[in-house]
Write a protein that holds these residues in place. Sequence first.
Motif, PDB file in Angstrom:
ATOM      1  N   ASN A  62     -12.501   2.843  -6.379  1.00  0.00           N
ATOM      2  CA  ASN A  62     -11.743   1.341  -6.437  1.00  0.00           C
ATOM      3  C   ASN A  62     -11.644   0.634  -5.295  1.00  0.00           C
ATOM      4  O   ASN A  62     -12.419   1.171  -4.420  1.00  0.00           O
ATOM      5  N   HIS A 121       0.849  -1.054  -0.067  1.00  0.00           N
ATOM      6  CA  HIS A 121       0.033   0.064   0.091  1.00  0.00           C
ATOM      7  C   HIS A 121       1.029   1.574  -0.128  1.00  0.00           C
ATOM      8  O   HIS A 121       1.950   1.170   0.372  1.00  0.00           O
ATOM      9  N   HIS A 139      -8.024   0.332   0.387  1.00  0.00           N
ATOM     10  CA  HIS A 139      -6.795   0.015  -0.114  1.00  0.00           C
ATOM     11  C   HIS A 139      -6.182   1.162  -1.181  1.00  0.00           C
ATOM     12  O   HIS A 139      -4.978   1.406  -1.049  1.00  0.00           O
ATOM     13  N   HIS A 140      -7.190   1.661  -2.033  1.00  0.00           N
ATOM     14  CA  HIS A 140      -6.804   2.801  -3.022  1.00  0.00           C
ATOM     15  C   HIS A 140      -6.647   4.225  -2.464  1.00  0.00           C
ATOM     16  O   HIS A 140      -7.672   4.497  -1.719  1.00  0.00           O
TER      17      HIS A 140
END
Length: 278
Positions: A171, A34, A219-220
């Motif tokens: 996303n 990440h 996550h994004h």
Amino acid sequence: MRCSVLAVCFLLYGVSLPAAEPIRALMITGGCCHDYEHQKQIISEGVSQRANVTWTILHAGGDKRDFEVPEYRNKDWAKGYDVIVHNECFGAVTDPEFVKAITAEHFKGVPAVIIHCSLHSYRTSGAADAWRELIGVTSKSHEKARPEHVVRLDLEHPVMAGFPKVWDTPNGELYKIEKVWPNCTPLAIAVGVESENQNPVIWVNKFGEAKVFGTSLGHHNETMNTPEWLDLVARGTLWTVGKLGEDGKPLPGYEGTGAKPIILQPLKPIPEPASNTK
């Protein structure tokens, strides 16, 4: 009663009440997979725009999966902080005593905010279930990256005030939830494309004396850096420390500086080593 009368007098005569002491948050971040360099900026700036929070950020471990944050081994490692924000990804840590030292501080009453890959951290240790009980859910895998179709469940909980009934994330990486622990209350779900299961993606939990807010969303960077995500995490943070009203707004004195776009700073390039040092 006297305090109430004084407060009314201050308001009538236009005198400002003393500012509340900021919420002292410690963010633990780092590990594999990440963009934690930018995410620590998104979270700290975004939450402080929405809640009166000051930050200590502990970013360590590079992109290692088995890194053990040294501070966790200190006795009373959470002392001096009102809430711990876990946004880390250390899935290959195996020492059960190390993990128990983390969960023990929370069990005594230190609130926690759990974000995304923290769910998959410490999962190979002998104390994995202690960590999962703190989080409130058990997850061991995730689906392929794609936007997540988030459906709100609890329309009354203050953490969800203002959150859309349905939100399609820009996303995502849906975490498959295998177990919801007894003290956990799911607040929103997303249905898996691969598994077709309903997976909690937002929840609140009670672990010992601690209140815990968790979300697998994030996550994004493009998902984190949205009003929906930042509003949610700010409310969750306030809720864990008892500073969120039933209307979903910060209690007086705990408002933030005001929401505005977060401009991510470009990462500094890593210089090429000299030929004689390779």
